[in-house]
Each structure stands twice: as structure tokens, then as C-alpha cells.
Design a protein around this motif. Structure first.
Motif, PDB file in Angstrom:
ATOM      1  N   THR A 240     -29.768  26.596  24.428  1.00 55.73           N
ATOM      2  CA  THR A 240     -29.030  25.785  23.471  1.00 55.73           C
ATOM      3  C   THR A 240     -28.212  24.700  24.154  1.00 55.73           C
ATOM      4  N   GLY A 241     -27.884  24.895  25.405  1.00 54.19           N
ATOM      5  CA  GLY A 241     -27.071  23.936  26.150  1.00 54.19           C
ATOM      6  C   GLY A 241     -27.739  22.599  26.346  1.00 54.19           C
ATOM      7  N   ILE A 242     -29.073  22.562  26.304  1.00 53.62           N
ATOM      8  CA  ILE A 242     -29.780  21.299  26.511  1.00 53.62           C
ATOM      9  C   ILE A 242     -29.417  20.291  25.414  1.00 53.62           C
ATOM     10  N   ILE A 243     -28.999  20.775  24.263  1.00 49.82           N
ATOM     11  CA  ILE A 243     -28.581  19.869  23.188  1.00 49.82           C
ATOM     12  C   ILE A 243     -27.064  19.893  23.011  1.00 49.82           C
ATOM     13  N   LEU A 244     -26.484  21.078  23.019  1.00 53.20           N
ATOM     14  CA  LEU A 244     -25.053  21.175  22.717  1.00 53.20           C
ATOM     15  C   LEU A 244     -24.158  20.544  23.787  1.00 53.20           C
ATOM     16  N   VAL A 245     -24.517  20.674  25.057  1.00 49.91           N
ATOM     17  CA  VAL A 245     -23.675  20.109  26.121  1.00 49.91           C
ATOM     18  C   VAL A 245     -23.658  18.574  26.059  1.00 49.91           C
TER      19      VAL A 245
ATOM     20  N   LEU B 129     -17.727  22.038  19.174  1.00 52.89           N
ATOM     21  CA  LEU B 129     -19.085  22.226  19.700  1.00 52.89           C
ATOM     22  C   LEU B 129     -19.060  22.994  21.017  1.00 52.89           C
ATOM     23  N   LEU B 130     -18.076  22.689  21.846  1.00 56.52           N
ATOM     24  CA  LEU B 130     -17.926  23.417  23.107  1.00 56.52           C
ATOM     25  C   LEU B 130     -17.640  24.891  22.842  1.00 56.52           C
ATOM     26  N   LEU B 131     -16.791  25.168  21.864  1.00 60.25           N
ATOM     27  CA  LEU B 131     -16.481  26.554  21.504  1.00 60.25           C
ATOM     28  C   LEU B 131     -17.726  27.268  20.968  1.00 60.25           C
ATOM     29  N   VAL B 132     -18.485  26.616  20.121  1.00 59.43           N
ATOM     30  CA  VAL B 132     -19.719  27.199  19.582  1.00 59.43           C
ATOM     31  C   VAL B 132     -20.688  27.511  20.727  1.00 59.43           C
ATOM     32  N   TYR B 133     -20.817  26.588  21.659  1.00 61.25           N
ATOM     33  CA  TYR B 133     -21.708  26.813  22.806  1.00 61.25           C
ATOM     34  C   TYR B 133     -21.244  28.015  23.625  1.00 61.25           C
ATOM     35  N   CYS B 134     -19.956  28.112  23.886  1.00 56.78           N
ATOM     36  CA  CYS B 134     -19.426  29.254  24.641  1.00 56.78           C
ATOM     37  C   CYS B 134     -19.687  30.569  23.915  1.00 56.78           C
ATOM     38  N   ILE B 135     -19.504  30.571  22.608  1.00 58.56           N
ATOM     39  CA  ILE B 135     -19.781  31.779  21.820  1.00 58.56           C
ATOM     40  C   ILE B 135     -21.256  32.150  21.924  1.00 58.56           C
ATOM     41  N   LEU B 136     -22.136  31.161  21.811  1.00 58.86           N
ATOM     42  CA  LEU B 136     -23.577  31.428  21.921  1.00 58.86           C
ATOM     43  C   LEU B 136     -23.941  32.025  23.279  1.00 58.86           C
ATOM     44  N   VAL B 137     -23.376  31.469  24.336  1.00 63.00           N
ATOM     45  CA  VAL B 137     -23.686  31.962  25.684  1.00 63.00           C
ATOM     46  C   VAL B 137     -23.201  33.405  25.842  1.00 63.00           C
TER      47      VAL B 137
ATOM     48  N   TRP C   2     -27.018  20.153   8.765  1.00 65.79           N
ATOM     49  CA  TRP C   2     -26.644  21.256   9.642  1.00 65.79           C
ATOM     50  C   TRP C   2     -27.759  22.277   9.832  1.00 65.79           C
ATOM     51  N   PHE C   3     -28.523  22.544   8.764  1.00 67.57           N
ATOM     52  CA  PHE C   3     -29.586  23.540   8.885  1.00 67.57           C
ATOM     53  C   PHE C   3     -30.700  23.058   9.815  1.00 67.57           C
ATOM     54  N   LEU C   4     -31.083  21.796   9.698  1.00 67.44           N
ATOM     55  CA  LEU C   4     -32.128  21.253  10.579  1.00 67.44           C
ATOM     56  C   LEU C   4     -31.666  21.222  12.034  1.00 67.44           C
ATOM     57  N   TRP C   5     -30.397  20.836  12.252  1.00 68.37           N
ATOM     58  CA  TRP C   5     -29.856  20.856  13.611  1.00 68.37           C
ATOM     59  C   TRP C   5     -29.859  22.277  14.173  1.00 68.37           C
ATOM     60  N   ALA C   6     -29.488  23.237  13.345  1.00 71.07           N
ATOM     61  CA  ALA C   6     -29.444  24.629  13.787  1.00 71.07           C
ATOM     62  C   ALA C   6     -30.832  25.123  14.181  1.00 71.07           C
TER      63      ALA C   6
ATOM     64  N   ILE D 229     -25.433  32.014  13.962  1.00 62.34           N
ATOM     65  CA  ILE D 229     -24.173  31.474  14.505  1.00 62.34           C
ATOM     66  C   ILE D 229     -24.131  29.958  14.326  1.00 62.34           C
ATOM     67  N   LEU D 230     -25.235  29.278  14.630  1.00 60.21           N
ATOM     68  CA  LEU D 230     -25.263  27.821  14.500  1.00 60.21           C
ATOM     69  C   LEU D 230     -25.138  27.377  13.041  1.00 60.21           C
ATOM     70  N   CYS D 231     -25.833  28.058  12.136  1.00 59.95           N
ATOM     71  CA  CYS D 231     -25.756  27.683  10.721  1.00 59.95           C
ATOM     72  C   CYS D 231     -24.327  27.811  10.203  1.00 59.95           C
ATOM     73  N   ILE D 232     -23.693  28.927  10.490  1.00 64.89           N
ATOM     74  CA  ILE D 232     -22.315  29.132  10.028  1.00 64.89           C
ATOM     75  C   ILE D 232     -21.389  28.086  10.641  1.00 64.89           C
ATOM     76  N   SER D 233     -21.521  27.879  11.943  1.00 64.32           N
ATOM     77  CA  SER D 233     -20.652  26.925  12.636  1.00 64.32           C
ATOM     78  C   SER D 233     -20.840  25.503  12.130  1.00 64.32           C
ATOM     79  N   PHE D 234     -22.085  25.065  12.041  1.00 66.20           N
ATOM     80  CA  PHE D 234     -22.354  23.686  11.618  1.00 66.20           C
ATOM     81  C   PHE D 234     -21.965  23.453  10.165  1.00 66.20           C
ATOM     82  N   ALA D 235     -22.152  24.474   9.307  1.00 65.14           N
ATOM     83  CA  ALA D 235     -21.739  24.335   7.906  1.00 65.14           C
ATOM     84  C   ALA D 235     -20.217  24.214   7.821  1.00 65.14           C
TER      85      ALA D 235
END
Length: 163
Positions: free
Chosen positions: A59-64, A82-90, A41-45, A28-34
Motif C-alpha cells: 500500500t505504501g507505493i501509493i500512500l507514501v 494518510l500517514l496515520l492510515v498507512y501506519c495502521i495498515l502496516v 474513496w471506494f475506487l481508491w481503496a 480499513i481503507l474504505c472506512i478511512s477514506f469515507a
């Protein structure tokens, strides 16, 4: 059956389940960040996925904080995404976690969810990890005791009665 072996096999199954969940997070992070055209993006993911192992923080410790910084700097577009990606991850994690962990360690997803909650209430963040493992070990021990009892009950005594 050796109870240490039960505990070891259950712990291995739990770790495999966590790897599956982390793989979903990474995807999810790779697709979103790309798609968001984030540099490296890959290293961040990968970095954010590693934090997914931490109970309660994840993931919230970094994304929030990243989202908040984007909003403070006026980058509302990236902050919103980023907020949307975090919500999807949760949401994805909350749905998949009881199912994947339950299947891997042999527990019903509802029992897994309750074990996570009870473990968290009893032992805090560590209990969130240990709850399902302890529940699976208890189940395995109970099944082993049931199997032994059935073996004893099925044993037929063919010695003639003494007179």
C-alpha cells in the motif's frame, strides 16, 4: 500422497490467506477514506488494496507519495491522516500476516514469519511469497514420510518363521 497435490493445495491456501489480508486492508481503507471524505474513496481503496499484493511495496507505493504530495501542497491535515492510515495498515498487516497465513497453510505463526524472512533473504521479493509456501510443502512432505514410516512399523508380520 502426490507432492504436486501438496504444492497445489498449499499455494491455494496461501492465496486464500492473501485474500483475507487484502479484505482487511480494503475495509480499513474504505472506512478511512469515507471518514476523510476523499472523492471516489471506494475506487481508491480498491486500487490501493490491489497493490497490497506486491511484496515490500504494498500500500505504501501509493500512500507514501500521496502523503508527501499533500505535505508539499500544504495540506497537512490530509497528509497527516494518510500517514496515520498507512501506519495502521502496516501494523495490522505485520500482526495478521503470520497468523492468517500460518493458519491457512498449517504452520505456526513464528515459523511462517521466519519462512518469510528466510525466503526474502534467499530469493528477494519473490522469496517473501515463496518462503511460507516452501515451508508448508516441506512440512507436508515430512508428515507424509512420517505417516508412511508409522504404517511400515505398525505392519505385523503373521507368517510363521521358516525352519
Amino acid at each position: 500422497m502426490n507432492y504436486f497435490k501438496i504444492a497445489w493445495n498449499t499455494t491455494k491456501a496461501y492465496l486464500k490467506a492473501q485474500l483475507i489480508l487484502m479484505s482487511v486492508t480494503l475495509l480499513i481503507l474504505c472506512i478511512s477514506f469515507a471518514l476523510l471524505d476523499i472523492k471516489l474513496w471506494f475506487l481508491w481503496a480498491i486500487l490501493i488494496t490491489l497493490f497490497d499484493l506486491l511484496p515490500l511495496l504494498g500500500t505504501g507505493i501509493i500512500l507514501v507519495p500521496w502523503t508527501i504530495i499533500c505535505f508539499i501542497q500544504g495540506n497537512f491535515s490530509l497528509g497527516g491522516w494518510l500517514l496515520l492510515v498507512y501506519c495502521i495498515l502496516v501494523i495490522v498487516r505485520q500482526i495478521l500476516e503470520p497468523i492468517v497465513i500460518g493458519k491457512k497453510i498449517g504452520l505456526n505463526p513464528l515459523i511462517t514469519f521466519l519462512a518469510v524472512l528466510l525466503g526474502g533473504m534467499v530469493a528477494g521479493p519473490v522469496g517473501l511469497i515463496l518462503g511460507p509456501i516452501v515451508a508448508a510443502i516441506l512440512k507436508a512432505i515430512m508428515l507424509e514420510q512420517e505417516r508412511k514410516k508409522q504404517e511400515e512399523d505398525n505392519t505385523i508380520d503373521i507368517t510363521p518363521p521358516k525352519q
